[in-house]
Design an enzyme around this catalytic site. Structure first.
Site, short mmCIF file in Angstrom:
data_model
loop_
_atom_site.label_atom_id
_atom_site.label_comp_id
_atom_site.label_asym_id
_atom_site.label_seq_id
_atom_site.Cartn_x
_atom_site.Cartn_y
_atom_site.Cartn_z
N HIS A 90 0.82 -1.22 0.00
CA HIS A 90 0.00 0.00 0.00
C HIS A 90 0.86 1.26 0.00
CE1 HIS A 90 0.04 -0.10 4.57
NE2 HIS A 90 0.01 1.20 4.40
N ASP A 230 1.22 -7.61 2.35
CA ASP A 230 1.30 -6.19 2.03
C ASP A 230 2.76 -5.72 1.84
OD1 ASP A 230 0.84 -3.48 1.80
OD2 ASP A 230 -0.60 -3.39 3.43
N SER A 659 3.99 2.49 8.18
CA SER A 659 3.71 1.46 7.18
C SER A 659 4.99 1.10 6.44
CB SER A 659 2.68 1.96 6.17
OG SER A 659 1.42 1.91 6.76
N1 ARG Z 1 -4.60 0.61 7.32
C1 ARG Z 1 -3.31 0.65 6.69
C2 ARG Z 1 -2.51 1.82 7.17
O1 ARG Z 1 -3.03 2.88 7.41
C3 ARG Z 1 -3.40 0.83 5.22
C4 ARG Z 1 -3.94 -0.27 4.49
C5 ARG Z 1 -4.14 0.09 3.05
N2 ARG Z 1 -5.09 -0.83 2.53
C6 ARG Z 1 -6.36 -0.53 2.21
N3 ARG Z 1 -7.15 -1.53 2.06
N4 ARG Z 1 -6.80 0.69 2.05
O2 ARG Z 1 -1.30 1.75 7.23
#
Ligand code: ARG
Length: 724
Positions: A90, A230, A659
């Protein structure tokens, strides 16, 4: 040299008092002080192995992902001596989408460079932290905590500008390769200077197909149990001297000071785990009235506006793969925080954050009284109460600028033309206007690349509707109110007409306007007029109010945090995240959710087979993967239990920006990549919940299984140092 560093560390420590807890996102210059605690928890490294400015160390392998404008957005970790780094899928998403076409859709199909010449130019920079310096004394010299706010903030701004360029100049010949940031900690009670060497030639090396890298989609986002792989991989390129350079085929892979070895041996609950990375922003000291404002007003409104736009995207994305590709990145970004904000507003209430903050504040008030501190800190409560009351009245105008106006592309284009309007208005600036128009016309292909009329006209209608219906008309452009009356609140009809007549709504119309820019044309364009008047309301009419709120809040935060630290000299306070490198240490750990709900600390391929739904937009997966999983064909990536472990949990303290961060074992070897937080602790930016808060990580063995056995990119494995 060493002594000097120690002196600086001690200076910073006065503010921290004694460190006890294992939670917190710790600035690296505190690492000496954390060493004993971490070693008692199992760490086999020394503080110097993690952060040192004298020798190569772990921090040299931690990568700060930055846009081309050097705005930070994620973290990565170097895993080979040829500058290969790992981050989240992501995080690479925007670049991967940009490199995809309908004919060669690598977002959907994945991509593996078989050799370095196949790697593809990615559109972002990365920063490598070279050092951190506590320069509080230089920043705050002769500036006092209680100085009058307007004077203080001006003096401070001047000081920061001058110091930043001074620090940069001191870098000599290398200075253009650096970004130097002076960053406030504890709401401006301390200042640290961060030096980043910025590399500008970054290339995509590999990515799994989206239905592996984003498996579970929005449904699983922020949730555990999780089965998302991911990750994506990029490489840093440098010139012949290993220094930053613009993209050039002759550049060489960057040779890092350090890269992380990879450990495939597996892990068990309670094992030591630490994460280094770039948490973006937390608000753990938010005042109780602020919690109320976010819970009852700001978050719910954002959720509403975002949801409506997401519904419009989905309507078209689900039926047309071309549109899905076109809006993929916008959709993911909007949706990610839609869900987070939604969770926050319920979770803040459920976890009684308001009451807990209030109790802290009452204790502070009592301390002020008992210790005769009201001359210095007495004004805090009044400042907070007044600013949140003002925010209740005025706050949403700017929220809607971010979440509404900025999500409508024609309105964004309108904002980009405000300077042009000023030039056209002034007859003496005709030449400048023409030049600007020429500049802008060069960019049109890029600007309208991800643009689909049926979506944009509906988004426009939704944004106009929300602004007019949700906000107090006292500060809205009169033209908007008149139009909504004229169309009797039929925003679809109104948007359709405005859209049709506007020159902002297609590349061709915009090109025509720029070929012969005219002030009159702008004044006739109602999308332009409404947008620019809305922005002006905020940046001109309401500016004194916003400045006042910001002064009050800034002052209150600074005094409050200074007072808290003074009140509890022995208590641990960790500074809010601010986009600088932090370390968090803890353990591999399961958790308990609702009554009777126990969550194991890892997931496996079994769960992927359970969730797998052929044809589903979120839970489909490549048939090849499913077959390998059914056959349990995991090779050396299998756990001792025979299964392939997909994701795992730690109790590390992270937030957005982390992330892609490396998850390291006691020896500093890579065991995973952090990519999310869990739903039960979705409000963790406001309060840390040790029993609930978990970091969700991809197991490095799942990542390498995908690279090697699924992707067939064994060539990359040869670069890595793998411990079996
Ligand atoms: N929740 C994750 C974060 O903020 C991001 C995941 C991105 N994936 C998604 N399905 N939008 O780091």
């Amino acid at each position: 040299m060493k002594k000097r560093i120690l002196g600086l560390v001690l200076g910073f420590l006065i503010i921290f008092g004694q460190l006890r807890a294992d939670e917190g996102m710790w600035p690296l210059i505190l690492i000496q002080k954390l060493q004993d605690n971490m070693q008692a928890r199992g760490l086999k490294l020394t503080a110097e192995d993690i952060y040192s400015i004298n020798k190569e160390c772990a921090k040299d392998a931690v990568v700060r992902l930055m846009t081309k404008q050097n705005r930070m957005f994620c973290t990565g970790e170097i895993i080979s001596e040829q500058g290969l780094f790992l981050t989240n899928h992501h995080c690479g998403y925007g670049s991967i989408q940009e490199l995809s076409t309908n004919e060669d859709n690598i977002l959907a199909n994945g991509f593996w460079a078989k050799n370095q010449s196949e790697e593809r130019k990615a559109n972002f920079n990365i920063g490598l932290l070279s050092r951190v310096e506590d320069i509080t004394d230089r920043v705050l010299d002769s500036i006092n905590i209680t100085d009058e706010e307007a004077v203080r903030s001006k003096a401070l701004a001047d000081r920061l500008t001058k110091l930043t360029s001074k620090l940069k100049d001191e870098l000599g010949a290398d200075k253009d390769n650096y970004v130097v940031d002076i960053v406030p900690f504890f709401s401006g009670n301390r200042y640290l200077a961060m030096y980043y060497m910025v590399y500008r030639d970054i290339r995509l090396v590999g990515t799994p197909p989206e239905n592996i890298g984003k498996f579970g989609g929005e449904t699983d986002n922020w949730m555990w149990p999780r089965h998302t792989c991911d990750f994506s991989m990029f490489r840093i390129y440098a010139n012949g001297d290993n220094k930053p350079a613009e993209f050039n085929a002759s550049n060489k892979p960057y040779k890092p000071g350090h890269y992380f070895p990879i450990n495939l041996q597996g892990k068990k609950p309670e094992d030591f785990a630490m994460i280094m990375g770039y948490p973006g922003r937390t608000q753990r000291y938010t005042y109780s009235e602020g919690i109320k404002y976010y819970t009852t007003k700001e978050r719910p409104m954002r959720v509403k506006v975002r949801r409506d736009i997401l519904d419009i995207y989905e309507e078209f994305m689900h039926t047309d793969p071309k549109i899905k590709l076109m809006y993929a990145d916008k959709f993911a970004g909007l949706s990610n925080y839609w869900k987070k904000y939604m969770g926050e507003s319920t979770s803040l209430t459920k976890l009684h954050i308001y009451e807990r903050r209030k109790a802290e504040e009452d204790r502070f008030a009592q301390w002020i009284k008992d210790n005769n501190k009201s001359a210095k800190y007495g004004e805090v409560f009044d400042l907070y109460n007044k600013s949140y009351s003002q925010l209740n009245t005025y706050g949403l105008y700017s929220t809607y600028l971010q979440d509404g106006v900025s999500n409508s592309q024609p309105m964004v284009f309108a904002m980009g033309l405000s300077k042009m309007e000023a030039l056209l208005k002034d007859k003496t600036k005709a030449e400048d206007a023409k030049k600007m128009a020429e500049e802008l016309s060069k960019d049109l292909d890029e600007q309208y690349k991800e643009y689909f009329d049926p979506i944009e006209v509906k988004v426009l209608a939704s944004v106009l509707m929300h602004i007019t219906e949700d906000l107090d008309h006292a500060n809205l452009p009169q033209q908007l109110i008149d139009l909504s009356d004229k169309y009797k609140k039929d925003y679809t009809k109104m948007a359709t007409v405005l859209y049709e007549k506007s020159f902002l709504t297609s590349k061709e119309k915009m090109a025509k306007f720029l070929a012969k820019p005219s002030y009159k044309a702008m004044q006739k364009d109602m999308i332009y007029v409404i947008t620019s008047n809305y922005v002006n309301k905020i940046s001109v009419d309401l500016k004194p109010i916003y400045t006042d709120i910001n002064f009050k809040l800034g002052r209150a935060n600074r005094l409050f945090q200074s007072g808290m630290l003074e009140m509890d000299p022995n208590k641990l306070y960790s500074p809010d995240a601010n986009g600088t490198m932090r370390l968090t240490y803890g353990r591999i750990l399961p958790y308990d959710g609702k009554d009777a709900e126990h969550f194991r600390e890892f997931t496996t391929a079994k769960g992927i087979l359970e969730k797998y739904t052929p044809g589903d937009i979120e839970f489909d997966a490549p048939k090849k993967l499913i077959d390998m999983m059914k056959a349990k064909d995991f090779g050396r990536y299998a756990d001792k239990d025979g299964d392939l472990h997909a994701c795992f949990l730690t109790d590390n303290d992270i937030t957005g920006g982390n992330s892609g961060s490396p998850v390291l074992n006691a020896k500093g070897e890579l065991i995973g990549t952090a990519f999310d937080g869990n739903w039960e602790a979705i409000a963790s930016d406001f309060a840390f919940e040790p029993e609930l808060q978990r970091t969700i990580c991809v197991d490095i063995r799942y990542t390498l299984f995908i690279v090697d056995k699924f992707g067939g990119a064994g060539n990359l494995l040869k670069e890595m140092k793998i411990i079996e």
